[in-house]
Design a protein around this motif. Structure first.
Motif, PDB file in Angstrom:
ATOM      1  N   ALA A  56      -4.187 -12.827  -6.806  1.00 30.96           N
ATOM      2  CA  ALA A  56      -3.740 -11.740  -7.681  1.00 30.96           C
ATOM      3  C   ALA A  56      -2.508 -11.109  -7.031  1.00 30.96           C
ATOM      4  N   GLU A  57      -1.420 -11.034  -7.781  1.00 28.80           N
ATOM      5  CA  GLU A  57      -0.139 -10.635  -7.182  1.00 28.80           C
ATOM      6  C   GLU A  57       0.148  -9.145  -7.345  1.00 28.80           C
ATOM      7  N   VAL A  58       0.697  -8.544  -6.291  1.00 29.26           N
ATOM      8  CA  VAL A  58       1.130  -7.145  -6.383  1.00 29.26           C
ATOM      9  C   VAL A  58       2.407  -7.080  -7.231  1.00 29.26           C
ATOM     10  N   VAL A  59       2.639  -5.927  -7.853  1.00 28.97           N
ATOM     11  CA  VAL A  59       3.852  -5.805  -8.666  1.00 28.97           C
ATOM     12  C   VAL A  59       4.813  -4.758  -8.090  1.00 28.97           C
ATOM     13  N   SER A  60       4.518  -4.313  -6.868  1.00 32.48           N
ATOM     14  CA  SER A  60       5.435  -3.383  -6.197  1.00 32.48           C
ATOM     15  C   SER A  60       6.301  -4.184  -5.223  1.00 32.48           C
ATOM     16  N   THR A  61       7.401  -3.574  -4.756  1.00 32.72           N
ATOM     17  CA  THR A  61       8.310  -4.288  -3.856  1.00 32.72           C
ATOM     18  C   THR A  61       8.571  -3.505  -2.566  1.00 32.72           C
ATOM     19  N   GLU A  62       7.859  -2.425  -2.377  1.00 34.47           N
ATOM     20  CA  GLU A  62       8.027  -1.601  -1.178  1.00 34.47           C
ATOM     21  C   GLU A  62       6.747  -1.753  -0.349  1.00 34.47           C
ATOM     22  N   ARG A  64       4.788  -0.114   1.696  1.00 32.25           N
ATOM     23  CA  ARG A  64       3.640   0.803   1.657  1.00 32.25           C
ATOM     24  C   ARG A  64       2.859   0.690   0.350  1.00 32.25           C
ATOM     25  N   GLU A  65       3.631   0.557  -0.759  1.00 34.58           N
ATOM     26  CA  GLU A  65       2.969   0.390  -2.065  1.00 34.58           C
ATOM     27  C   GLU A  65       2.269  -0.962  -2.150  1.00 34.58           C
ATOM     28  N   MET A  66       2.929  -1.986  -1.575  1.00 31.46           N
ATOM     29  CA  MET A  66       2.322  -3.328  -1.600  1.00 31.46           C
ATOM     30  C   MET A  66       0.984  -3.324  -0.857  1.00 31.46           C
ATOM     31  N   ILE A  67       0.945  -2.627   0.265  1.00 32.64           N
ATOM     32  CA  ILE A  67      -0.285  -2.574   1.062  1.00 32.64           C
ATOM     33  C   ILE A  67      -1.379  -1.851   0.257  1.00 32.64           C
ATOM     34  N   ALA A  68      -1.005  -0.742  -0.371  1.00 28.91           N
ATOM     35  CA  ALA A  68      -1.987   0.013  -1.170  1.00 28.91           C
ATOM     36  C   ALA A  68      -2.468  -0.840  -2.350  1.00 28.91           C
ATOM     37  N   ASP A  69      -1.526  -1.498  -3.045  1.00 30.80           N
ATOM     38  CA  ASP A  69      -1.893  -2.372  -4.180  1.00 30.80           C
ATOM     39  C   ASP A  69      -2.793  -3.510  -3.697  1.00 30.80           C
ATOM     40  N   GLY A  70      -2.418  -4.092  -2.553  1.00 36.12           N
ATOM     41  CA  GLY A  70      -3.184  -5.213  -2.000  1.00 36.12           C
ATOM     42  C   GLY A  70      -4.611  -4.803  -1.686  1.00 36.12           C
ATOM     43  N   ARG A  71      -4.756  -3.633  -1.066  1.00 37.08           N
ATOM     44  CA  ARG A  71      -6.113  -3.149  -0.728  1.00 37.08           C
ATOM     45  C   ARG A  71      -6.934  -2.975  -2.003  1.00 37.08           C
ATOM     46  N   ARG A  72      -6.272  -2.428  -3.042  1.00 39.28           N
ATOM     47  CA  ARG A  72      -6.988  -2.196  -4.308  1.00 39.28           C
ATOM     48  C   ARG A  72      -7.407  -3.523  -4.949  1.00 39.28           C
ATOM     49  N   LEU A  73      -6.474  -4.491  -4.979  1.00 41.90           N
ATOM     50  CA  LEU A  73      -6.787  -5.794  -5.579  1.00 41.90           C
ATOM     51  C   LEU A  73      -7.933  -6.474  -4.822  1.00 41.90           C
ATOM     52  N   ALA A  74      -7.926  -6.327  -3.501  1.00 40.66           N
ATOM     53  CA  ALA A  74      -8.950  -6.992  -2.679  1.00 40.66           C
ATOM     54  C   ALA A  74     -10.350  -6.446  -2.944  1.00 40.66           C
ATOM     55  N   THR A  75     -10.435  -5.207  -3.496  1.00 40.15           N
ATOM     56  CA  THR A  75     -11.776  -4.650  -3.772  1.00 40.15           C
ATOM     57  C   THR A  75     -12.366  -5.187  -5.082  1.00 40.15           C
ATOM     58  N   ILE A  76     -11.541  -5.872  -5.895  1.00 42.14           N
ATOM     59  CA  ILE A  76     -12.049  -6.354  -7.195  1.00 42.14           C
ATOM     60  C   ILE A  76     -13.203  -7.329  -6.987  1.00 42.14           C
ATOM     61  N   HIS A  77     -13.021  -8.247  -6.030  1.00 39.18           N
ATOM     62  CA  HIS A  77     -14.030  -9.308  -5.801  1.00 39.18           C
ATOM     63  C   HIS A  77     -13.762  -9.921  -4.440  1.00 39.18           C
ATOM     64  N   LYS A  78     -14.807 -10.433  -3.808  1.00 38.73           N
ATOM     65  CA  LYS A  78     -14.642 -11.026  -2.464  1.00 38.73           C
ATOM     66  C   LYS A  78     -13.727 -12.251  -2.484  1.00 38.73           C
ATOM     67  N   ASN A  79     -13.566 -12.902  -3.638  1.00 38.12           N
ATOM     68  CA  ASN A  79     -12.738 -14.115  -3.703  1.00 38.12           C
ATOM     69  C   ASN A  79     -11.250 -13.841  -3.916  1.00 38.12           C
ATOM     70  N   VAL A  80     -10.898 -12.565  -4.126  1.00 38.96           N
ATOM     71  CA  VAL A  80      -9.486 -12.260  -4.400  1.00 38.96           C
ATOM     72  C   VAL A  80      -8.623 -12.469  -3.155  1.00 38.96           C
TER      73      VAL A  80
END
Ligand code: E4P
Length: 218
Positions: A56-62, A64-80
Motif C-alpha cells: 500500500a503506497e503513501v501519497v505524501s512526499t515529505e 515526516r508525513e510519509m512516516i506517519a502515513d506508513g505507520r497508519r497503513l501498517a496498522t490496517i493488517h499484518k500483511n501490509v
C-alpha cells in the motif's frame, strides 16, 4: 519466484486467489484511484482476499508525513507492506519505518544505484520498473540481473520485485534474471496459462476417450 498481482480490482484478485498461485498484491495510487474507493478501505478489502504481502503506497512526499502515513497503513493488517517512492524523503522514511519493524517496498526504481540505497535503508522489497525502462529504449532485465547480483554479493536481504511487467516473456526473463517476485496485471497472469499445444492435446485426449466410451456403450 513469487507471483504477485498488480491490481486493486477485487474481482481480479478473487479470480487470481482462487487459482491458488498468487503470493501477494501490489497496488499504487493510480490503481487505487481506478477503483474509486479510498486507499485504506480498499487495502482492507484486498487483505481479506489474498493472504500474502499487500503493498500500500503513501501519497505524501515529505519524510515526516510519509512516516506517519506508513505507520497508519501498517496498522490496517499484518500483511501490509508500506510502499515508498525512491526519492530522498522516501529513503529517509524507509530507514525510519524499517527500523521500527515495518516492512517497506521501495518503488519507482530505475537504476542499480537507487536499489543500493533502498537496501541500505533496510527495505524489505525493491521494485525496479521493467516495462517503463523498456519504453525509453533501455533493456529492463539487465537492471534486475544487476540488482540481484549486487544484493547477493553484499548479502542484502532486500527482495527484488520485477514490476511494470507487460507480458509472459517478462515473467520468464525476470525469473531467469533472479527476481524473487514478479508482479503483473491480471491479464498477464491469465496469459501465463495459455499454450495452443495444451489446448490441442486436451481436445485430442477427450475426443479419443469419448469415442472409445461411445463404442463400448453401443
Ligand atoms: C508496481 O508495484 C507498480 O504498481 C506497477 O508494476 C507499475 O506498472 P505500470 O508501469 O504498468 O504502471
Amino acid at each position: 519466484m513469487k507471483i504477485f498481482l498488480d491490481s486493486a480490482n477485487l474481482q481480479e484478485l478473487r479470480k487470481g486467489a482462487a487459482w491458488g498461485i498468487v503470493d501477494g498484491v501490489t497496488t499504487n495510487p493510480s490503481l487505487i484511484a481506478r477503483e474509486g474507493v479510498p486507499m485504506e478501505e480498499q487495502i482492507r478489502k484486498i487483505c481479506d482476499i489474498v493472504d500474502g504481502d499487500i503493498s500500500a503506497e503513501v501519497v505524501s512526499t515529505e519524510s515526516r508525513e510519509m512516516i506517519a502515513d506508513g505507520r497508519r497503513l501498517a496498522t490496517i493488517h499484518k500483511n501490509v507492506v508500506v510502499k515508498l517512492p525512491l526519492i530522498r524523503d522516501g529513503i529517509q522514511a524507509a530507514k525510519a519505518l524499517s527500523s521500527e519493524g515495518i516492512r517497506v517496498n521501495v518503488t519507482l526504481c530505475f537504476s542499480a544505484a537507487q536499489a543500493l540505497l533502498a537496501a541500505k535503508a533496510g527495505a524489505y522489497i525493491i521494485s525496479p520498473f521493467i516495462g517503463r525502462i523498456e519504453d525509453t529504449g533501455w533493456p529492463g532485465m539487465d537492471l534486475i540481473e544487476d540488482i540481484a547480483a549486487i544484493y547477493s554479493k553484499h548479502g542484502y536481504r532486500t527482495q527484488v520485485l520485477a514490476a511494470s511487467i507487460r507480458g509472459a516473456l517478462h515473467v520468464v526473463e525476470a525469473a531467469k534474471a533472479g527476481a524473487h517476485i514478479a508482479t503483473m496485471p491480471f491479464k498477464v497472469l491469465d496469459q501465463l496459462f495459455d499454450h495452443p499445444l495444451t489446448e490441442r492435446g486436451l481436445n485430442q485426449f477427450l475426443s479419443d476417450y469419448n469415442k472409445a466410451f461411445e463404442l463400448v456403450k453401443s
